[in-house]
Design an enzyme around this catalytic site. Structure first.
Site, PDB file in Angstrom:
ATOM      1  NE  ARG A 118      -2.206   0.966  -1.336  1.00 59.91           N
ATOM      2  CZ  ARG A 118      -1.327   0.892  -0.338  1.00 59.91           C
ATOM      3  NH1 ARG A 118      -0.211   0.211  -0.485  1.00 59.91           N
ATOM      4  NH2 ARG A 118      -1.556   1.506   0.813  1.00 59.91           N
ATOM      5  CG  ASP A 165     -22.486  -7.257 -12.546  1.00 57.57           C
ATOM      6  OD1 ASP A 165     -22.357  -6.488 -13.532  1.00 57.57           O
ATOM      7  OD2 ASP A 165     -21.776  -8.261 -12.388  1.00 57.57           O
ATOM      8  CE1 TYR A 196     -18.747 -13.799 -14.428  1.00 59.94           C
ATOM      9  CE2 TYR A 196     -17.980 -12.633 -12.478  1.00 59.94           C
ATOM     10  CZ  TYR A 196     -17.712 -13.292 -13.659  1.00 59.94           C
ATOM     11  OH  TYR A 196     -16.414 -13.429 -14.076  1.00 59.94           O
ATOM     12  CE  LYS A 229     -16.704  -9.451 -18.551  1.00 58.30           C
ATOM     13  NZ  LYS A 229     -15.810 -10.564 -18.752  1.00 58.30           N
TER      14      LYS A 229
END
Ligand SMILES: Cc1ncc(COP(=O)(O)O)c(C=O)c1O
Length: 389
Positions: A58, A183, A111, A208
């Site tokens: 992890r 962002d 966003y 993206k």
């Protein structure tokens, strides 16, 4: 070593260590949760520094570390943390720097799921959000309170495409010891260098352009210095935000071709935007790289390029017309994402939620993502869809 090279060279070389993998040009996909230790002493010693090298699946594997190293080299930061999605990267930043009683400043052009997180989860945990006008610049100083811990910027907004004066905002925030997060998904690390502009934490929705093929989800937080990285990494570990091995590999593979893809997305988007500006059905095109865009001056000062994502405002306010146009498109898919190889379109108005800086563009807004298809074919598709109006 990467500091002296240009971004497309960094995108190809960063995070690669063939000598560690029997000469393999790409880091292998490490499918692993358990790491074995040779003895208890080693196990206990490694437990004192769990985030260095492989200690447990992890916390990262060589595939994840390679991705983090490559994205960090492009962003120009100290170190990155990979998480399972772009939204997870955003919420990780908010979780890392805010606690009960704190205050956060967030752009009104944010966003929408970020806003939802602030208005829902943060509020329920006693953290207050104030939204600010994206055009506020140095005026942000007036909104900073003694308990303000974070300013969250996003430029341009991914539906309204307003550019913010990030250096001015960051300068005011830093005067009062406030951390600045951004962002940076639209510009990618190629076209906006966050740490040169005063940002402390840069978020990439790698889903993206970095992944670039619409086939994996991934997010990264890149930190300006070791102290910030420690805070973010500890919180990611506490929240259990490990990333899948295949996803990390796909993101790294996408990153290698990001510069060439992005040039093409940029070029096609500008061609489409310029064509749309001349259409009688179109009131306005929202694209900061166009000379008459209100954000153009700031964009030219701070950014070195643009991507495939922009919007245009129709003269009509009749939803039926806009729906007919969108339904008639054949090469543009109707889909909420962007940054993949494919062209996409969405009706944008429903996603635009404003609370302090009103947004009335004068008609209904359509957001386009210019994919890697031939620009003439995309223009022909838009033209035939206008014919259906
Ligand atoms: C600007 C922006 N930031 C973050 C995200 C979130 O990314 P993800 O879908 O990987 O959670 C998106 C997704 O659409 C986005 O458009």
């Amino acid at each position: 070593m990467m500091k002296k090279h240009k971004p497309s060279t960094v995108a190809v070389h960063a995070g690669r260590s063939p000598e560690m993998h029997q000469g393999a040009v790409n880091p292998p996909v490490y499918h692993v949760s358990t790491i074995l230790y040779p003895d208890v002493a080693t196990m206990e010693e490694r437990g004192t520094r769990p985030f260095e090298g492989m200690t447990y699946g992890r916390f990262g594997t060589p595939t994840t570390f390679a991705l983090e190293e490559a994205v960090c080299a492009l962003e120009g930061g100290h170190r990155s943390v990979a998480v399972p999605s772009g939204l997870a990267a955003i919420t990780l930043v908010l979780e890392s720097f805010l606690k009960h009683g704190d205050h956060v400043l967030v752009t009104d052009s944010i966003y929408h799921p970020t806003r939802r997180y602030c208005d829902g989860h943060l509020k329920a945990n006693g953290i207050e959000t104030t939204y600010y006008d994206p055009l506020i610049g140095a005026g942000i100083a007036d909104l900073i309170r003694p308990n303000t811990k974070l300013v969250f910027v996003e430029a341009p907004g991914s539906l309204t495409f307003e550019i913010q004066d990030i250096p001015a905002i960051a300068a005011e925030a830093h005067k009062k010891g406030v951390v600045v997060a951004m962002d940076n998904t639209w510009a990618t690390p190629l076209f906006f260098k966050p740490f040169e502009k005063g940002v402390d934490l840069s978020v990439q929705a790698a889903t993206k352009y970095i992944v670039g093929h619409a086939d994996a989800m991934m997010g990264l937080v890149t930190c300006a210095n070791a102290d910030l990285w420690q805070i973010v990494k500890m919180r990611a570990a506490a929240l259990g935000l490990g990333v899948g091995a295949e996803e990390a590999y796909l993101a790294l593979r996408g990153l290698r071709t990001l510069p060439v893809r992005l040039e093409r997305h940029q070029e096609t988007a500008i061609l489409l935007a310029t064509w749309l500006k001349r259409r009688p059905e179109v009131l306005r095109v929202l694209h900061p790289a166009l000379q008459d865009d209100p954000g153009h001056k700031l964009w030219r000062r701070d950014f070195t390029g643009s991507c495939g994502l922009f919007a245009f405002v129709m003269k009509t306010s009749d939803k039926k017309h806009v729906d007919a146009f969108l339904d008639a498109l054949q090469l543009f898919g109707l889909g909420y994402s962007w940054g993949g190889y494919e062209s996409l379109a969405i009706p944008a108005d429903q996603g635009i939620k404003r609370t302090v800086a009103s947004w009335n563009p004068g008609g209904l807004t359509i957001r386009l993502h210019a994919g890697l298809e031939d620009a003439d074919d995309l223009i022909a598709d838009l033209e035939q869809a206008f014919g259906r109006l």
